[in-house]
Enzyme design. Structure first.
Site, PDB file in Angstrom:
ATOM      1  N   ASP A   1       3.147  -0.250  -2.343  1.00 56.68           N
ATOM      2  CA  ASP A   1       3.170  -1.615  -2.890  1.00 56.68           C
ATOM      3  C   ASP A   1       2.903  -1.703  -4.400  1.00 56.68           C
ATOM      4  OD1 ASP A   1       3.725  -2.493  -0.385  1.00 56.68           O
ATOM      5  OD2 ASP A   1       1.891  -3.650  -0.088  1.00 56.68           O
TER       6      ASP A   1
ATOM      7  N   MET B   1       9.861  -4.209   1.151  1.00 48.80           N
ATOM      8  CA  MET B   1       8.427  -4.312   1.456  1.00 48.80           C
ATOM      9  C   MET B   1       7.623  -4.811   0.248  1.00 48.80           C
ATOM     10  SD  MET B   1       7.227  -1.341   4.040  1.00 48.80           S
ATOM     11  CE  MET B   1       7.241  -1.669   5.804  1.00 48.80           C
TER      12      MET B   1
ATOM     13  N   THR C   1      -0.122   3.918  -2.181  1.00 46.54           N
ATOM     14  CA  THR C   1       0.513   2.805  -1.456  1.00 46.54           C
ATOM     15  C   THR C   1       1.849   2.510  -2.107  1.00 46.54           C
ATOM     16  OG1 THR C   1       0.456   0.414  -1.033  1.00 46.54           O
ATOM     17  CG2 THR C   1      -0.917   1.187  -2.836  1.00 46.54           C
TER      18      THR C   1
ATOM     19  N   GLY D   1      -1.390   2.085   4.964  1.00 47.23           N
ATOM     20  CA  GLY D   1       0.024   2.457   5.089  1.00 47.23           C
ATOM     21  C   GLY D   1       0.273   3.799   4.426  1.00 47.23           C
TER      22      GLY D   1
ATOM     23  N   ARG E   1      -5.052   2.107  10.403  1.00 49.41           N
ATOM     24  CA  ARG E   1      -5.749   0.891   9.968  1.00 49.41           C
ATOM     25  C   ARG E   1      -6.867   0.712  10.999  1.00 49.41           C
ATOM     26  NH1 ARG E   1      -2.200  -1.042   6.060  1.00 49.41           N
ATOM     27  NH2 ARG E   1       0.013  -0.941   6.556  1.00 49.41           N
TER      28      ARG E   1
ATOM     29  N   ALA F   1      -3.384  18.661  -3.909  1.00 51.66           N
ATOM     30  CA  ALA F   1      -4.035  18.750  -5.226  1.00 51.66           C
ATOM     31  C   ALA F   1      -5.555  18.693  -5.095  1.00 51.66           C
ATOM     32  CB  ALA F   1      -3.517  17.631  -6.131  1.00 51.66           C
TER      33      ALA F   1
ATOM     34  N   ARG G   1       3.644  -6.551   0.647  1.00 49.85           N
ATOM     35  CA  ARG G   1       2.879  -7.561   1.376  1.00 49.85           C
ATOM     36  C   ARG G   1       2.506  -8.747   0.485  1.00 49.85           C
ATOM     37  NH1 ARG G   1      -0.913  -5.822   5.710  1.00 49.85           N
ATOM     38  NH2 ARG G   1      -0.798  -3.748   4.847  1.00 49.85           N
TER      39      ARG G   1
ATOM     40  N   GLY H   1      -4.670   2.367  -0.199  1.00 47.76           N
ATOM     41  CA  GLY H   1      -4.435   1.177  -1.018  1.00 47.76           C
ATOM     42  C   GLY H   1      -5.679   0.329  -1.222  1.00 47.76           C
ATOM     43  N   ASP H   2      -5.461  -0.963  -1.483  1.00 46.41           N
ATOM     44  CA  ASP H   2      -6.565  -1.868  -1.802  1.00 46.41           C
ATOM     45  C   ASP H   2      -7.566  -1.984  -0.652  1.00 46.41           C
ATOM     46  OD1 ASP H   2      -4.589  -3.120  -0.308  1.00 46.41           O
ATOM     47  OD2 ASP H   2      -4.935  -5.094  -1.177  1.00 46.41           O
TER      48      ASP H   2
ATOM     49  N   LYS I   1      24.794 -12.460   5.367  1.00 47.68           N
ATOM     50  CA  LYS I   1      24.191 -11.430   6.219  1.00 47.68           C
ATOM     51  C   LYS I   1      22.777 -11.124   5.710  1.00 47.68           C
ATOM     52  CE  LYS I   1      27.816 -10.674   8.741  1.00 47.68           C
ATOM     53  NZ  LYS I   1      27.866 -10.869  10.188  1.00 47.68           N
TER      54      LYS I   1
HETATM   55  N1  LIG Z   1     -13.189  -5.508   3.865  1.00 44.37           N
HETATM   56  C1  LIG Z   1     -13.176  -4.304   4.454  1.00 44.37           C
HETATM   57  N2  LIG Z   1     -14.314  -3.773   4.959  1.00 44.37           N
HETATM   58  C2  LIG Z   1     -14.335  -2.576   5.549  1.00 44.37           C
HETATM   59  N3  LIG Z   1     -13.227  -1.815   5.693  1.00 44.37           N
HETATM   60  C3  LIG Z   1     -12.074  -2.267   5.223  1.00 44.37           C
HETATM   61  C4  LIG Z   1     -11.979  -3.537   4.572  1.00 44.37           C
HETATM   62  N4  LIG Z   1     -10.687  -3.737   4.192  1.00 44.37           N
HETATM   63  C5  LIG Z   1     -10.028  -2.638   4.607  1.00 44.37           C
HETATM   64  N5  LIG Z   1     -10.835  -1.763   5.214  1.00 44.37           N
HETATM   65  C6  LIG Z   1     -10.484  -0.495   5.861  1.00 44.37           C
HETATM   66  O1  LIG Z   1      -9.442   0.164   5.142  1.00 44.37           O
HETATM   67  C7  LIG Z   1      -8.324   0.386   6.013  1.00 44.37           C
HETATM   68  C8  LIG Z   1      -7.043   0.408   5.228  1.00 44.37           C
HETATM   69  O2  LIG Z   1      -6.807  -0.859   4.647  1.00 44.37           O
HETATM   70  P1  LIG Z   1      -5.365  -1.534   4.738  1.00 44.37           P
HETATM   71  O3  LIG Z   1      -5.458  -2.848   4.085  1.00 44.37           O
HETATM   72  O4  LIG Z   1      -4.893  -1.487   6.144  1.00 44.37           O
HETATM   73  O5  LIG Z   1      -4.391  -0.530   3.957  1.00 44.37           O
HETATM   74  P2  LIG Z   1      -4.319  -0.126   2.405  1.00 44.37           P
HETATM   75  O6  LIG Z   1      -5.486   0.724   2.088  1.00 44.37           O
HETATM   76  O7  LIG Z   1      -3.048   0.664   2.317  1.00 44.37           O
HETATM   77  O8  LIG Z   1      -4.290  -1.398   1.604  1.00 44.37           O
HETATM   78  C9  LIG Z   1      -8.435  -0.736   7.026  1.00 44.37           C
HETATM   79  O9  LIG Z   1      -7.725  -0.451   8.195  1.00 44.37           O
HETATM   80  C10 LIG Z   1      -9.936  -0.793   7.250  1.00 44.37           C
HETATM   81  O10 LIG Z   1     -10.367   0.201   8.138  1.00 44.37           O
HETATM   82  O1  LIG Z   2       3.192  -0.345   8.605  1.00 41.74           O
HETATM   83  P1  LIG Z   2       2.524  -1.640   8.878  1.00 41.74           P
HETATM   84  O2  LIG Z   2       1.159  -1.477   9.426  1.00 41.74           O
HETATM   85  O3  LIG Z   2       3.407  -2.518   9.697  1.00 41.74           O
HETATM   86  O4  LIG Z   2       2.312  -2.399   7.504  1.00 41.74           O
HETATM   87  C1  LIG Z   2       3.343  -2.869   6.712  1.00 41.74           C
HETATM   88  C2  LIG Z   2       2.819  -3.059   5.310  1.00 41.74           C
HETATM   89  O5  LIG Z   2       2.477  -1.809   4.749  1.00 41.74           O
HETATM   90  C3  LIG Z   2       3.063  -1.672   3.458  1.00 41.74           C
HETATM   91  O6  LIG Z   2       4.227  -0.887   3.605  1.00 41.74           O
HETATM   92  C4  LIG Z   2       2.114  -0.967   2.535  1.00 41.74           C
HETATM   93  O7  LIG Z   2       0.951  -1.731   2.408  1.00 41.74           O
HETATM   94  P2  LIG Z   2      -0.468  -1.056   2.348  1.00 41.74           P
HETATM   95  O8  LIG Z   2      -0.391  -0.058   1.261  1.00 41.74           O
HETATM   96  O9  LIG Z   2      -1.419  -2.160   2.033  1.00 41.74           O
HETATM   97  O10 LIG Z   2      -0.732  -0.404   3.641  1.00 41.74           O
HETATM   98  C5  LIG Z   2       3.416  -3.102   3.039  1.00 41.74           C
HETATM   99  O11 LIG Z   2       4.465  -3.154   2.096  1.00 41.74           O
HETATM  100  C6  LIG Z   2       3.783  -3.694   4.358  1.00 41.74           C
HETATM  101  O12 LIG Z   2       3.591  -5.080   4.347  1.00 41.74           O
HETATM  102 MG   LIG Z   3      -2.837  -2.753   0.773  1.00 41.25          MG
END
Ligand SMILES: Nc1ncnc2c1ncn2[C@@H]1O[C@H](COP(=O)(O)OP(=O)(O)O)[C@@H](O)[C@H]1O
Ligand SMILES: O=P(O)(O)OC[C@H]1O[C@](O)(COP(=O)(O)O)[C@@H](O)[C@@H]1O
Ligand SMILES: [Mg+2]
Length: 327
Positions: free
Chosen positions: A132, A174, A130, A15, A76, A26, A176, A106-107, A251
């Site tokens: 979050d 937001m 992120t 995200g 993603r 930077a 997750r 993010g994670d 609402k």
């Molecule tokens: N277990 C995993 N193994 C390999 N790639 C991963 C794994 N988890 C996440 N990724 C990669 O990192 C991308 C970003 O992770 P995502 O959870 O969508 O967002 P965020 O980094 O913001 O938490 C994923 O779309 C995927 O390509």
């Molecule tokens: O934009 P998307 O793909 O619908 O994802 C929504 C999710 O992304 C976030 O905005 C950020 O989450 P990540 O940093 O894990 O991508 C969450 O708060 C929300 O649940």
């Molecule tokens: Mg995340």
């Protein structure tokens, strides 16, 4: 800082978050400062798999510091979750002569980067970007401050109309799996209750709070619900309250993706600037498979396993303050 690394690839993934551009800037400028080449990988792991790479230099990242979103775009990527996808990505990295990676995400992004490091040994550092704020190892992630400010501004506006009509609003923010945006926008926005995934508030407890408010002549109520609520989303909670009593005029507003956009706050710009430089310096010092963070105003580096084995907990004091003030 002498080191074998000469070409660093930077990308944004998952995200998008306000402040990612400030982090890209930077990283690129720190590379120039240390006489290293920087390349931008487009659309996160998708661009790595497809070989979508652009040249970056100090001038090409001018005028992005203050902009929301990410100029490198984000994605993603399903394919990167497969060994075949990661192998394609590695072949492209080699072809481009990239010898180290900086991921801003993010994670999930950090998990992907860790796998990639284990499989191919490319030196890599993650910058937490992120909204979050769900990563341990840093007090704040890039984008969280901006998103929370946006949520507070929205809550203030809803308060005006809620009060004018004596209404009960369920406002979904937001997060997750994380209640950070909810708890702090709830405190700052004067919520009657905050529902977060980390705390087991039952529906009956919420109901009691709302009833108490009614008895003490509370005219309107704002309930902030984190997206990851374990007792139902904002619509479900509103439905349950309606089923129990027709007393409340209810609402629902789901803030959704508007929390992801907009110019980053000063705080996110400064945080991103420190982390971007910190990431480049970390790589040049030989650090890898770590996330750069800022804790107690100091740059820190933590290994993937240390970060992922912990939950970025909401401090008990925030929960206590929210409860006291919701009377
Ligand atoms: N277990 C995993 N193994 C390999 N790639 C991963 C794994 N988890 C996440 N990724 C990669 O990192 C991308 C970003 O992770 P995502 O959870 O969508 O967002 P965020 O980094 O913001 O938490 C994923 O779309 C995927 O390509
Ligand atoms: O934009 P998307 O793909 O619908 O994802 C929504 C999710 O992304 C976030 O905005 C950020 O989450 P990540 O940093 O894990 O991508 C969450 O708060 C929300 O649940
Ligand atoms: Mg995340």
């Amino acid at each position: 800082m002498e080191n074998k690394i000469s070409k660093i690839g930077v990308f944004t993934s998952g995200g998008d978050a306000p402040g990612m551009n400030a982090a890209i800037r930077a990283v690129v400028r720190a590379c120039t400062y240390y006489d290293k080449t920087s390349l931008g990988i487009m659309r996160g792991y998708e661009g790595m798999i497809e070989g979508d790479v652009i040249k970056l230099d100090a001038r090409s990242v001018g005028n992005i510091l203050q902009r929301g979103g990410t100029v490198l775009k984000s994605a993603r990527s399903k394919e990167f979750r497969t060994p075949e996808g990661r192998k394609k990505a590695y072949d492209n990295i080699k072809k481009q002569g990239i010898d180290a990676l900086i991921a801003i995400g993010g994670d999930g992004t950090f998990t992907g980067l860790h796998k990639f490091y284990e499989e191919f040994g490319v030196p890599s550092i993650c910058i937490p970007g992120t909204i979050d704020n769900d990563l341990a190892g840093t007090d704040y992630t890039i984008g969280y401050d901006t998103a929370t400010n946006t949520a507070v501004e929205a809550i203030d506006r809803i308060r005006d109309t809620a009060l004018s009509h004596n209404r009960l609003f369920f406002i979904e923010v937001m997060g997750r799996h994380s209640g950070y945006i909810a708890i702090n926008s709830g405190i700052a926005g004067g919520a009657a209750a905050v529902i977060i995934p980390e705390e087991a508030t039952s529906f009956d407890e919420l109901w009691e709070l709302l009833e108490e408010g009614g008895k003490t002549n509370k005219k309107s109520n704002l309930v902030v619900v984190a997206e990851g609520s374990k007792i139902g989303d904002a619509h479900a909670l509103a439905r349950q309250v309606k089923e129990r009593s027709s007393y409340f005029d209810i609402k629902v507003t789901v803030l959704g993706h508007l929390q992801r956009g907009g110019a980053p706050t000063y705080f996110d710009r400064v945080l991103a600037s420190h982390m971007g430089v910190g990431a480049v310096e970390g790589l040049l010092q030989g650090k890898s498979d770590v996330m750069v963070g800022v804790r107690d105003r100091k740059i820190v580096y933590n290994k993937f396993d240390d970060i992922m084995s912990k939950i970025h907990e909401i401090d008990a004091e925030s929960l206590r303050i929210a409860k006291i003030l919701s009377i």
